[in-house]
Write a protein that holds these residues in place. Structure first.
Motif, PDB file in Angstrom:
ATOM      1  N   ALA A 269       0.843  -1.198   0.000  1.00  0.00           N
ATOM      2  CA  ALA A 269       0.000   0.000   0.000  1.00  0.00           C
ATOM      3  C   ALA A 269       0.875   1.243   0.000  1.00  0.00           C
ATOM      4  O   ALA A 269       2.017   1.228   0.454  1.00  0.00           O
ATOM      5  CB  ALA A 269      -0.901  -0.017   1.224  1.00  0.00           C
ATOM      6  N   ILE A 270       0.312   2.311  -0.506  1.00  0.00           N
ATOM      7  CA  ILE A 270       1.014   3.592  -0.511  1.00  0.00           C
ATOM      8  C   ILE A 270       1.001   4.143   0.915  1.00  0.00           C
ATOM      9  O   ILE A 270       0.099   3.859   1.696  1.00  0.00           O
ATOM     10  CB  ILE A 270       0.318   4.569  -1.499  1.00  0.00           C
ATOM     11  CG1 ILE A 270       1.283   5.626  -1.975  1.00  0.00           C
ATOM     12  CG2 ILE A 270      -0.934   5.169  -0.901  1.00  0.00           C
ATOM     13  CD1 ILE A 270       2.187   5.174  -3.094  1.00  0.00           C
ATOM     14  N   ASP A 271       2.011   4.928   1.245  1.00  0.00           N
ATOM     15  CA  ASP A 271       2.160   5.432   2.604  1.00  0.00           C
ATOM     16  C   ASP A 271       1.329   6.708   2.771  1.00  0.00           C
ATOM     17  O   ASP A 271       1.645   7.754   2.239  1.00  0.00           O
ATOM     18  CB  ASP A 271       3.652   5.722   2.835  1.00  0.00           C
ATOM     19  CG  ASP A 271       3.951   6.086   4.278  1.00  0.00           C
ATOM     20  OD1 ASP A 271       3.032   6.533   4.986  1.00  0.00           O
ATOM     21  OD2 ASP A 271       5.101   5.913   4.676  1.00  0.00           O
ATOM     22  N   GLU A 272       0.235   6.593   3.557  1.00  0.00           N
ATOM     23  CA  GLU A 272      -0.682   7.725   3.721  1.00  0.00           C
ATOM     24  C   GLU A 272       0.021   8.924   4.358  1.00  0.00           C
ATOM     25  O   GLU A 272      -0.265  10.072   4.034  1.00  0.00           O
ATOM     26  CB  GLU A 272      -1.888   7.326   4.588  1.00  0.00           C
ATOM     27  CG  GLU A 272      -2.808   6.304   3.953  1.00  0.00           C
ATOM     28  CD  GLU A 272      -3.528   6.849   2.704  1.00  0.00           C
ATOM     29  OE1 GLU A 272      -3.762   8.081   2.631  1.00  0.00           O
ATOM     30  OE2 GLU A 272      -3.835   6.047   1.802  1.00  0.00           O
ATOM     31  N   GLU A 273       0.952   8.624   5.263  1.00  0.00           N
ATOM     32  CA  GLU A 273       1.666   9.715   5.928  1.00  0.00           C
ATOM     33  C   GLU A 273       2.484  10.512   4.912  1.00  0.00           C
ATOM     34  O   GLU A 273       2.578  11.730   4.992  1.00  0.00           O
ATOM     35  CB  GLU A 273       2.596   9.137   7.022  1.00  0.00           C
ATOM     36  CG  GLU A 273       3.425  10.194   7.729  1.00  0.00           C
ATOM     37  CD  GLU A 273       4.914   9.969   7.503  1.00  0.00           C
ATOM     38  OE1 GLU A 273       5.322   8.814   7.290  1.00  0.00           O
ATOM     39  OE2 GLU A 273       5.663  10.969   7.503  1.00  0.00           O
ATOM     40  N   LEU A 274       3.054   9.810   3.921  1.00  0.00           N
ATOM     41  CA  LEU A 274       3.885  10.497   2.932  1.00  0.00           C
ATOM     42  C   LEU A 274       3.020  11.342   1.983  1.00  0.00           C
ATOM     43  O   LEU A 274       3.434  12.408   1.529  1.00  0.00           O
ATOM     44  CB  LEU A 274       4.725   9.476   2.149  1.00  0.00           C
ATOM     45  CG  LEU A 274       5.835  10.041   1.279  1.00  0.00           C
ATOM     46  CD1 LEU A 274       6.719  11.026   2.021  1.00  0.00           C
ATOM     47  CD2 LEU A 274       6.687   8.914   0.708  1.00  0.00           C
ATOM     48  N   ILE A 275       1.812  10.869   1.715  1.00  0.00           N
ATOM     49  CA  ILE A 275       0.879  11.684   0.914  1.00  0.00           C
ATOM     50  C   ILE A 275       0.582  12.987   1.659  1.00  0.00           C
ATOM     51  O   ILE A 275       0.572  14.068   1.078  1.00  0.00           O
ATOM     52  CB  ILE A 275      -0.428  10.908   0.643  1.00  0.00           C
ATOM     53  CG1 ILE A 275      -0.143   9.737  -0.315  1.00  0.00           C
ATOM     54  CG2 ILE A 275      -1.497  11.825   0.066  1.00  0.00           C
ATOM     55  CD1 ILE A 275      -1.359   8.915  -0.669  1.00  0.00           C
ATOM     56  N   ARG A 276       0.386  12.837   2.971  1.00  0.00           N
ATOM     57  CA  ARG A 276       0.112  14.025   3.783  1.00  0.00           C
ATOM     58  C   ARG A 276       1.319  14.969   3.785  1.00  0.00           C
ATOM     59  O   ARG A 276       1.172  16.193   3.631  1.00  0.00           O
ATOM     60  CB  ARG A 276      -0.217  13.584   5.218  1.00  0.00           C
ATOM     61  CG  ARG A 276      -0.587  14.727   6.128  1.00  0.00           C
ATOM     62  CD  ARG A 276      -1.108  14.218   7.486  1.00  0.00           C
ATOM     63  NE  ARG A 276      -0.721  15.131   8.542  1.00  0.00           N
ATOM     64  CZ  ARG A 276      -1.262  16.325   8.757  1.00  0.00           C
ATOM     65  NH1 ARG A 276      -2.249  16.729   8.002  1.00  0.00           N
ATOM     66  NH2 ARG A 276      -0.835  17.111   9.729  1.00  0.00           N
ATOM     67  N   VAL A 277       2.508  14.422   3.926  1.00  0.00           N
ATOM     68  CA  VAL A 277       3.716  15.253   3.881  1.00  0.00           C
ATOM     69  C   VAL A 277       3.781  15.992   2.546  1.00  0.00           C
ATOM     70  O   VAL A 277       4.075  17.183   2.480  1.00  0.00           O
ATOM     71  CB  VAL A 277       4.986  14.391   4.084  1.00  0.00           C
ATOM     72  CG1 VAL A 277       6.250  15.180   3.742  1.00  0.00           C
ATOM     73  CG2 VAL A 277       5.060  13.875   5.518  1.00  0.00           C
ATOM     74  N   SER A 278       3.474  15.265   1.472  1.00  0.00           N
ATOM     75  CA  SER A 278       3.478  15.877   0.150  1.00  0.00           C
ATOM     76  C   SER A 278       2.505  17.058   0.078  1.00  0.00           C
ATOM     77  O   SER A 278       2.826  18.118  -0.435  1.00  0.00           O
ATOM     78  CB  SER A 278       3.118  14.820  -0.894  1.00  0.00           C
ATOM     79  OG  SER A 278       2.769  15.428  -2.104  1.00  0.00           O
ATOM     80  N   ASP A 279       1.315  16.865   0.631  1.00  0.00           N
ATOM     81  CA  ASP A 279       0.320  17.949   0.623  1.00  0.00           C
ATOM     82  C   ASP A 279       0.835  19.170   1.393  1.00  0.00           C
ATOM     83  O   ASP A 279       0.664  20.312   0.970  1.00  0.00           O
ATOM     84  CB  ASP A 279      -0.997  17.480   1.263  1.00  0.00           C
ATOM     85  CG  ASP A 279      -1.777  16.566   0.331  1.00  0.00           C
ATOM     86  OD1 ASP A 279      -1.445  16.523  -0.871  1.00  0.00           O
ATOM     87  OD2 ASP A 279      -2.700  15.886   0.809  1.00  0.00           O
ATOM     88  N   ILE A 280       1.454  18.903   2.529  1.00  0.00           N
ATOM     89  CA  ILE A 280       1.934  20.008   3.376  1.00  0.00           C
ATOM     90  C   ILE A 280       3.083  20.745   2.678  1.00  0.00           C
ATOM     91  O   ILE A 280       3.155  21.971   2.691  1.00  0.00           O
ATOM     92  CB  ILE A 280       2.380  19.464   4.756  1.00  0.00           C
ATOM     93  CG1 ILE A 280       1.162  18.930   5.517  1.00  0.00           C
ATOM     94  CG2 ILE A 280       3.105  20.535   5.566  1.00  0.00           C
ATOM     95  CD1 ILE A 280       1.486  18.205   6.811  1.00  0.00           C
ATOM     96  N   MET A 281       3.966  19.998   2.036  1.00  0.00           N
ATOM     97  CA  MET A 281       5.131  20.614   1.407  1.00  0.00           C
ATOM     98  C   MET A 281       4.758  21.529   0.237  1.00  0.00           C
ATOM     99  O   MET A 281       5.513  22.423  -0.113  1.00  0.00           O
ATOM    100  CB  MET A 281       6.097  19.536   0.900  1.00  0.00           C
ATOM    101  CG  MET A 281       6.866  18.794   1.972  1.00  0.00           C
ATOM    102  SD  MET A 281       7.760  19.877   3.133  1.00  0.00           S
ATOM    103  CE  MET A 281       6.657  19.878   4.538  1.00  0.00           C
ATOM    104  N   THR A 282       3.598  21.274  -0.368  1.00  0.00           N
ATOM    105  CA  THR A 282       3.243  22.058  -1.551  1.00  0.00           C
ATOM    106  C   THR A 282       2.393  23.265  -1.219  1.00  0.00           C
ATOM    107  O   THR A 282       1.778  23.864  -2.098  1.00  0.00           O
ATOM    108  CB  THR A 282       2.504  21.184  -2.587  1.00  0.00           C
ATOM    109  OG1 THR A 282       1.354  20.629  -1.949  1.00  0.00           O
ATOM    110  CG2 THR A 282       3.385  20.093  -3.102  1.00  0.00           C
ATOM    111  N   ILE A 283       2.357  23.616   0.073  1.00  0.00           N
ATOM    112  CA  ILE A 283       1.587  24.804   0.456  1.00  0.00           C
ATOM    113  C   ILE A 283       2.146  26.021  -0.270  1.00  0.00           C
ATOM    114  O   ILE A 283       3.339  26.150  -0.463  1.00  0.00           O
ATOM    115  CB  ILE A 283       1.645  25.028   1.985  1.00  0.00           C
ATOM    116  CG1 ILE A 283       0.660  26.136   2.355  1.00  0.00           C
ATOM    117  CG2 ILE A 283       3.037  25.384   2.449  1.00  0.00           C
ATOM    118  CD1 ILE A 283       0.514  26.347   3.859  1.00  0.00           C
TER     119      ILE A 283
END
Lengths: 328, 328, 328, 328
Positions: D314-328
């Protein structure tokens, strides 16, 4: 006679190339060294029209010599093609007290500079910054060396997997009108065949070459295709053509695209840019105008812009022959 | 008159340099293309004396164009300096039916080849393979371009940490007699000062320069030192000297060493080597001997070996000036 | 209970490591995302004492994720070791309205943070940024992955020339107290022997190993030596010792030095840093303090700083065994 | 009970990945260390059916640890999917006196091995070699780390030119079923948006995100698209869609393709492969079969092949969240 130059502007124009920042740094520091003021113009001719200027000194260009792209940004500018656009640009330069400019770019950017010089008797100097290496009067343009290394490094990677699987790869590289990148990177990467705009190899000869390559014991093949190659087919059509006529190959396509414009510049491009920037400033100080700085062997030269933009440089026939011999 | 060449030997000699494999490949494939036999000699002149030969064809050199080092290995050879050694070597070549050889190496290797040619009227051709770029008659030697890129990449890394900590780094690069690597890599890396064998900057000027650099707002400094620099102090002594006289700096030393000889060759070195190999074989076929293949601007030339080994190439004064201007 | 966190400071401390910029960027953007103010502190604890602060927002950290070093600079700070120094620092933080800080660094920096937290009940959070990978509680520190790749790439280059000449190379890498870099890069580079601080291999075994290596048909050898290796000899003494006892080898030395701290961070280090920065901010928001963010398998964890700095991580015995097996 | 293992075969199968050579080397040297015979099988299962075997010893695998691709070549094999094919393969193994094999590959290759083991009670051991990192039971597969670094380095280059011109780039990376490469390289490269097969971001949200990105002051944007992304549009269709709905952007496309499979392996992949090869041989000697070697945190584990091929990770949900935060 040209009046004394006290303030020089510098900008980048057209497609960017690695080493443009090193050239900017060099112009700025040469101005500082020679006690001239220096002004950076952002976004090329568009920024000139908009008055997007910024005074810069030796410290403004710290830590950019090794960066790809251009910190001054670049753009193509339709407005500068009109007399009105150029008039606005000239007014902005005059208003800012700028006595001359150095443009870092390719053929199109130089043509604009030449016209500007003719219309306003404004001192201009060109530095050849383009990955295509297609400018008459200089053996090398800034960015070409980096671009061919980028291509060769990618092909080295692709060859790993090509030779693991007996595959044929078509790799499209930049070069709409000229094949210098394709030919140099192709020889450097040991490509089996190189398709360039200057030469119509013909599809039949390509098939023959691939068959011969297979027979000679090679387990995989790399074919470099310049964007503007003369077979009249793009890289995807080539793939289909070969798969139909040579079903023994598992054919793959890779279009390298814009990565070829980026990357940290090689030492060669950094040194070339550093030398050209100094030369451009010195030439302006000496009252020269409407030249491009070029390199011939290891010496810098001044080439009339008119000559520089008169045609593309011809492909090196000797290198085509070397390529043929290497793919035996 | 020279007899018809039917079998050519190729070998590498002296210190190795990146691109030697590309040159070997080129000689081998040019022979194949021109229907000549080709023989590889291992371990340079020592292997020639020992008869360490191996017939090679176009496929023997697959997948080496992008590899550093030399697949034929290299060595310095005392025995070849003696008449007896050279006699043995000649007997081995004759026994193997070899009509001519191509030596890839530097000054010392060329001197041996010239002597051998004179003693036995044996056709020889040289290809300049050395990172030092110190050979008269050619603008570039094979390996130089790769070496300066290796140095610049390392300095880029060191600069990261230098500028994080306000540090002064002395970085020793290769160049016992010539400063080409130091000067080019120094300009390319944006070094604050460059110490080379051709010029005695003097310790006082170094201190002045570092003080000025500090005052001008630079937070860190990189000083490149060629092995043979003329201040009379090695890089560790320089460190001590500066720490004593300029205690504001936290000084570190880095000796790059042999990594400068290795690494995958750049595209420039691969293309240069590919061209030179073909030219060497063609020249031998045309009955020429005792030449080195050189490059002048973008054209290949033949340079009498006697001339090539007569001196080191001079340092480029214009580049020294560019370096001075860039460090303002 | 901790009061609500509204403003967070971030800084780097101690030796720099690649990926620190990615961690800074992550802390800054996580603050922006969570509507907190963020302040950058320059030059570590020294900058904290001096009030060298700057408010930052999401755009302040554009284009730094791929840069080596630290844009906030780093320094060791004697003054912070004194109660007076820490008092000044605390006053500066209070004056600036800062509620908590995130320190990116290694053991020494964490020890300072813990003490500061105890003395002033000030919320602190640590992110492990060091190339040494020696911190208890996290499988990886930021910068380690980049450093071992830097070392391996250099050794790949040295091996080119080593195998061209039948040479033995001693290569000194960083690691005064721990051998993680030496062991990992040594296995990755295929080194023949690896000398680390945790293990006294003994000079006799080294000679035996080199003899065996020679006998087994290897033409060249690379020995990795961590700075703090236990044989009690430095790399130059090792060279002399081996040359005396094994004259068949031509021995060379290379001291890699500070290049190991620099360079563009690898993807692993950038992702790790991005994740840790978010976690640090989230933990502070949740009212936690005095923890270091660590990674265990692929999950982030919080480790009490006290535990993190209690000792160095042990060397991996299984990897030593793998190294022994690989050098057969 | 399994009989004593005296001779082990090793091969690579399916798509190649960087580090496969390091794994081959490790299996071969582990066999040598443990006094077992070792046989290399060329071209995967097809070579097994054809009896394309070669005895190998510790020296056979010199100088391959740092090479991309696989020296044993790889292939997909239809014949092995049939009972007749597998029978032939078994006969070849028996004839050659081979007691067990180690297969280096991905899901499909493991499924074949498991079936083979069930049908002939033949000891098999799997090593996960694939750039996709999609295999259950191991945190990392060999090649993934190299692939994400390749992608990140290319995007770093593209970003140079993107930010010089205010452009939007869609970059397609590998990942038909899983988005691990896209997500990790996207976070590592600081991509503005990442489209993966596991998540349907939706075209509307993409447009919103790009508009927000523009408004927040970013001058250029990079969007990573995994081959199998769920928006239902390929990368060229995405380009058209965005150009139509967001004409402010100059949109370019880059399809990275097979370069992602090649390149010299990173240190991480070399060390992982070296460790896994030893573990695979040890497990076979201990009488184990039908396992894949995996890594959990920093420890090697054995995972039943049945489990390994049961699903994609499975894809890492935490890393998706990090990605979202980084692109603010």
């Amino acid at each position: 006679m040209t009046k004394k130059i006290k303030k020089i502007a510098v900008f980048t124009s057209g497609g960017d190339s690695p080493g443009m920042n090193a050239a900017i740094r060099s112009v700025v520091r040469a101005c500082a060294f020679m006690k001239l003021e220096c002004v950076a113009i952002y976004r090329g001719y568009q920024g000139m029209i908009d008055g997007d200027f910024k005074p810069v000194n030796a410290r403004s260009v710290n830590n950019i010599i090794n960066k790809g792209g251009t910190v001054l940004k670049s753009a193509r500018c339709e407005e500068f093609r009109t007399p009105e656009g150029r008039k606005k640009a000239h007014e902005q330069l005059v208003k800012a007290g700028i006595d001359a400019f150095v443009v870092i770019g390719g053929n199109g950017s130089f043509a604009g500079a030449q016209l500007f010089n003719e219309e306003f008797d404004f001192p201009v100097m060109g530095i050849p910054g383009t990955i295509d290496n297609d400018i008459i009067g200089t053996s090398y343009t800034i960015g070409f060396d980096t671009a061919i290394n980028t291509v060769v490094e990618v092909i080295d990677k692709i060859r790993d997997t090509a030779s693991s699987h007996n595959r044929l790869f078509f790799i499209e590289v930049m070069g709409r009108d000229v094949g210098h990148i394709a030919l140099n990177a192709g020889v450097g990467a040991g490509a089996e065949e190189i398709l360039i705009p200057e030469q119509n190899l013909g599809l039949e000869r390509l098939l023959d070459s691939l068959k011969r390559s297979k027979k000679s014991g090679k387990s995989s093949s790399i074919v470099i295709v310049a964007e503007g190659d003369k077979t009249g087919k793009n890289v995807f059509e080539l793939k289909e053509y070969v798969e139909e006529h040579l079903p023994i190959y598992d054919v793959r396509v890779s279009v390298l695209g814009h990565m070829q414009r980026g990357g940290n510049p090689t030492c060669f491009d950094r040194v070339l840019a550093s030398r050209m920037g100094v030369k451009a400033v010195e030439a302006l100080i000496e009252g020269k105008s409407n030249y491009m700085v070029g390199i011939r062997d290891t010496k810098l030269v001044l080439v009339p812009i008119k000559e520089a933009i008169s045609a593309h440089t011809a492909i090196d026939e000797e290198l085509i022959r070397v390529s043929d011999i290497m793919t035996i």
